[in-house]
Write an enzyme that holds these catalytic residues in place. Structure first.
Site, short mmCIF file in Angstrom:
data_model
loop_
_atom_site.label_atom_id
_atom_site.label_comp_id
_atom_site.label_asym_id
_atom_site.label_seq_id
_atom_site.Cartn_x
_atom_site.Cartn_y
_atom_site.Cartn_z
N HIS A 37 -57.44 -6.45 87.74
CA HIS A 37 -56.57 -6.12 88.87
C HIS A 37 -56.43 -4.60 88.99
O HIS A 37 -56.42 -4.05 90.10
CB HIS A 37 -55.18 -6.73 88.68
CG HIS A 37 -55.16 -8.22 88.58
ND1 HIS A 37 -54.91 -8.88 87.41
CD2 HIS A 37 -55.35 -9.19 89.52
CE1 HIS A 37 -54.93 -10.19 87.61
NE2 HIS A 37 -55.21 -10.41 88.88
N SER A 189 -59.38 -12.58 82.95
CA SER A 189 -58.75 -13.56 83.84
C SER A 189 -57.35 -13.83 83.33
O SER A 189 -57.12 -13.89 82.11
CB SER A 189 -59.55 -14.86 83.84
OG SER A 189 -58.77 -15.91 84.40
P1 AMP Z 1 -55.73 -13.44 90.88
O1 AMP Z 1 -54.47 -12.73 90.52
O2 AMP Z 1 -56.42 -14.06 89.73
O3 AMP Z 1 -55.61 -14.31 92.09
O4 AMP Z 1 -56.73 -12.28 91.32
C1 AMP Z 1 -56.36 -11.30 92.24
C2 AMP Z 1 -57.56 -10.45 92.54
O5 AMP Z 1 -58.04 -9.85 91.34
C3 AMP Z 1 -58.73 -11.25 93.11
O6 AMP Z 1 -59.35 -10.51 94.14
C4 AMP Z 1 -59.62 -11.43 91.92
O7 AMP Z 1 -60.97 -11.61 92.25
C5 AMP Z 1 -59.41 -10.12 91.21
N1 AMP Z 1 -59.80 -10.21 89.79
C6 AMP Z 1 -59.39 -11.14 88.91
N2 AMP Z 1 -60.01 -10.96 87.71
C7 AMP Z 1 -60.83 -9.88 87.88
C8 AMP Z 1 -61.73 -9.19 87.00
N3 AMP Z 1 -61.94 -9.57 85.75
N4 AMP Z 1 -62.41 -8.14 87.51
C9 AMP Z 1 -62.22 -7.74 88.80
N5 AMP Z 1 -61.38 -8.35 89.66
C10 AMP Z 1 -60.69 -9.40 89.20
#
Ligand code: AMP
Length: 282
Positions: A37, A189
Site C-alpha cells: 500500500h 498481502s
Molecule cells: P487491499 O487493501 O488489499 O484491497 O488493497 C488495496 C490496494 O493495494 C489494491 O490496489 C491492491 O492491489 C494494492 N496492493 C495490495 N497488496 C499489494 C502489494 N503487495 N504490492 C502492491 N500493491 C498492493
C-alpha cells in the site's frame, strides 16, 4: 517530520477536507496497510506533486465479500494504518463506516463489471468485481480524483477498474503499481497474517512456481503443459490450486501460444484456510 493527515469519517468531513485542493491522487484500500500500500501512496504523491493532495481510503467493503468469505475477520489495524499514512505524507484519510458509504442500504444500481469479471477471480468469487467496481465508482464520485492508484497484486481488479474508467468516461487516470514482495518472494498481502508459521514457510512457492513457469514459457515450452505442471508442483507443496493460467496480459483472454502474448501468469491457491493470489508478467 510528518504531519498527521486529516481523518474524515463522514461524507461532509471528506468534502470539507478536499475543498480547494489541487490535483487529487487517490489510493483506495481496505486497511491493514503494508509496504505494498505504501508504494501506492508514494506513487500517488509522485503523480500529483507537492501542490496536489494524496487521499487514501480505508473501508472494508461488504459488497465485495461472498458468503463464507473473511469479511468478519478481515484484519483491522487503524492506528498503525494512520501512522503509515502519516509517514507517507498522505493529506486526507477517508475512513467511513458502512452507513456513510451505503446510506440507503445496498445500492439498487450497481456496476456491471463485464466479461472480464466472469473468469479467474470472478469465477471463483461470484459478485466480487461488481462489489469492487460499485464501491470504487462511489469513492470516485465522492472524491473526484484526477489519478487513482491500484496494485498489480490484484491484476484482474486493476484491469477491470481501468476498463470501467474508460468505458464510463470517468475522466481520471488509473495507474498500476508493481507488486511489493517479501525477500522470499511472497507478495505482501493483508491476508498473510492468516498463515500459520508452517504455511508461511510454504507460501513463497506460489511466486517461485510462477517464475519457473515464466522461464519455461520463455524457453518455448507449450503453455498448457507449463501451467498444468506448475499447478501440480503447487499441489505437491501443499496448496489447493483454484487456477494457474497463462492469459493475454491486457484482455485476460485464454491464449494458445506465447506468440499470442503478451502473457500474464495468474494464480489463486489455498494453503489451509487462506486463499492467496499472485501474478507475474512473462
Ligand atoms: P487491499 O487493501 O488489499 O484491497 O488493497 C488495496 C490496494 O493495494 C489494491 O490496489 C491492491 O492491489 C494494492 N496492493 C495490495 N497488496 C499489494 C502489494 N503487495 N504490492 C502492491 N500493491 C498492493
Amino acid at each position: 517530520m510528518t504531519a498527521r493527515p486529516i481523518i474524515a469519517n463522514t461524507r461532509e468531513e471528506l468534502s470539507e477536507a478536499l475543498a480547494s485542493r489541487g490535483e487529487i491522487g487517490f489510493v483506495p484500500t481496505m486497511g491493514a496497510l503494508h509496504d505494498g500500500h505504501a508504494s501506492l501512496l508514494t506513487r500517488a504523491r509522485s503523480e500529483v506533486g507537492e501542490s496536489g493532495a494524496v487521499v487514501a481510503s480505508i473501508f472494508v467493503n461488504p459488497l465485495q465479500f461472498g458468503v463464507g468469505e473473511d469479511l468478519d475477520r478481515y484484519p483491522r489495524t487503524l492506528e498503525a494504518d494512520l501512522m503509515i499514512c502519516a509517514d507517507h505524507g498522505v493529506d486526507v484519510v477517508f475512513v467511513p463506516d458502512v452507513t456513510q458509504v451505503y446510506p440507503d442500504g445496498d445500492p439498487e444500481v450497481t456496476i456491471n463489471p463485464g466479461p472480464k469479471a466472469e473468469i479467474l477471480e470472478g469465477a471463483a468469487r461470484p459478485g466480487h468485481f461488481a462489489g469492487v467496481l460499485t464501491v470504487v465508482a462511489k469513492l470516485f464520485g465522492l472524491l473526484g480524483p484526477d489519478v487513482a492508484v491500484f496494485g498489480e497484486k490484484d491484476y484482474q481488479q486493476l484491469k477491470v477498474v481501468t476498463r470501467m474508467a474508460a468505458d464510463l468516461d470517468l475522466r481520471l487516470d488509473v495507474i498500476g503499481v508493481p507488486t511489493v514482495r517479501e525477500p522470499d518472494g511472497l507478495a505482501l498481502s493483508s491476508r498473510n497474517v492468516y498463515l500459520s508459521a508452517e504455511e508461511r514457510a510454504r507460501a513463497p512457492a506460489l511466486h517461485r512456481v510462477l517464475r519457473e513457469c515464466a522461464a519455461r514459457i520463455v524457453e518455448g515450452k507449450p503453455l498448457a503443459a507449463v501451467t498444468t505442471d506448475g499447478a501440480a508442483e503447487l499441489e505437491r507443496t501443499g496448496f489447493v490450486v483454484d487456477y494457474l493460467a497463462a492469459r493475454h496480459a491486457e484482455t485476460l483472454a485464454p491464449i494458445d501460444s506465447a506468440a499470442d502474448g503478451p502473457i500474464r501468469l495468474l494464480v489463486a491457491a489455498r494453503l489451509g484456510k487462506t486463499r492467496l493470489i499472485d501474478n507475474i508478467g512473462v
